[in-house]
Design an enzyme around this catalytic site. Sequence first.
Site, PDB file in Angstrom:
ATOM      1  N   SER A  65     -16.890 -18.722  32.491  1.00  0.00           N
ATOM      2  CA  SER A  65     -16.838 -20.334  32.139  1.00  0.00           C
ATOM      3  C   SER A  65     -17.109 -20.996  33.261  1.00  0.00           C
ATOM      4  CB  SER A  65     -15.527 -20.592  31.452  1.00  0.00           C
ATOM      5  OG  SER A  65     -14.302 -20.226  32.293  1.00  0.00           O
ATOM      6  N   GLU A  92     -10.506 -15.297  20.424  1.00  0.00           N
ATOM      7  CA  GLU A  92     -11.056 -16.900  20.796  1.00  0.00           C
ATOM      8  C   GLU A  92     -11.493 -17.322  19.348  1.00  0.00           C
ATOM      9  OE1 GLU A  92     -13.655 -17.544  24.125  1.00  0.00           O
ATOM     10  OE2 GLU A  92     -14.115 -19.553  23.633  1.00  0.00           O
ATOM     11  N   GLU A 112     -17.203  -9.235  26.622  1.00  0.00           N
ATOM     12  CA  GLU A 112     -17.106  -9.476  25.212  1.00  0.00           C
ATOM     13  C   GLU A 112     -17.879  -8.664  24.207  1.00  0.00           C
ATOM     14  OE1 GLU A 112     -19.230 -13.222  25.375  1.00  0.00           O
ATOM     15  OE2 GLU A 112     -17.847 -14.271  26.692  1.00  0.00           O
TER      16      GLU A 112
HETATM   17  O1  KIV Z   1     -14.549 -17.468  30.697  1.00  0.00           O
HETATM   18  C1  KIV Z   1     -13.781 -17.769  30.254  1.00  0.00           C
HETATM   19  O2  KIV Z   1     -12.973 -18.741  30.645  1.00  0.00           O
HETATM   20  C2  KIV Z   1     -13.151 -17.056  28.908  1.00  0.00           C
HETATM   21  C3  KIV Z   1     -11.831 -17.499  28.449  1.00  0.00           C
HETATM   22  C4  KIV Z   1     -12.135 -18.887  27.548  1.00  0.00           C
HETATM   23  C5  KIV Z   1     -11.121 -16.601  27.461  1.00  0.00           C
HETATM   24  O3  KIV Z   1     -13.880 -16.108  28.434  1.00  0.00           O
END
Ligand code: KIV
Length: 302
Positions: free
Chosen positions: A55, A192, A125
């Site tokens: 993220s 998620e 993922e």
């Molecule tokens: O990249 C991220 O911050 C995540 C979380 C939202 C679980 O994968």
Amino acid sequence: MSAMVPMDPARAVTTTALRVMKSAQRPIVMITAYDTPSARLVEEAGVDVILVGDSLGMTVLGFGSTLPVTLGDMVRHTAAVTRGAKRALVVADMPFMSFQVSEEEALRAAGRLVAESGAAAVKLEGGAHTAPTVRRLVQAGIPVMGHVGLTPQSVHQLGGYKVQAKEADAAATLIDDCLALEEAGAFAVVLECIPAELAALATAQLTVPTIGIGAGEGCDGQVQVFHDLLGLGGEFLPRHAKRYADVGALVREAVTAYADDVRGHAFPGEEQSTHMDAATLENVRSTRGRRLRRVGGSGTEA
Ligand code: KIV
């Protein structure tokens, strides 16, 4: 000990400790961080797990998705986080295309995140189809956290950032995915944006902890994005997030005050300044004076 207090504030959190927390029904607290100061702050606040999430592509690097994040980005930011966090378990996200091509590439990428950046674990993922890769990393001694439901690296395939597994078939597949990840050796699974009831059901089926984001309170722990929690992400706040502080407003206020002080000649003041004695200044002036602006109140010397 109160449920509000972290496990043992003096001991490093391990993957085993997370499993103990699941059986003791002590909620696991996980949050993202992307640099040394934020890692230090969240650790001081007593979180159990720090996720260096991909993220960071959106929160820190200004992209519209996580897809442009590179392994180099993850290595650099994870190393910054591990320099700031000594107790929390640091988990590094495996970015898009670092683990999908082959198990060998995945192993090399995960190895860099652990060896070069100091991560204690990686997250990747995907459901059952990633199980062979998970197994390979675990066999190499790298703890792996799974991630199912809304998997942002598949945003184009999913048709947007939407709640997943609302129908019976997809919900059953999600449970199978969780079990396949656990069987492959994952030490925890992020759920998620799935219905709360399904997350609670998956949590009850698994012996390893589940960490929810937009998955209700029936998970073994929760994860949130640092910038969402603190109001650093602009006006937009995802439905699953809660803003606990408006740090963005504080930053704007502080920087506006600084700018006003500079423009009003109120900063720097005496406290932020140092001085030289008059003889030294005169010495400099006499040797270089014709080319120097006169300082100390008598205007400019040509
Ligand atoms: O990249 C991220 O911050 C995540 C979380 C939202 C679980 O994968």
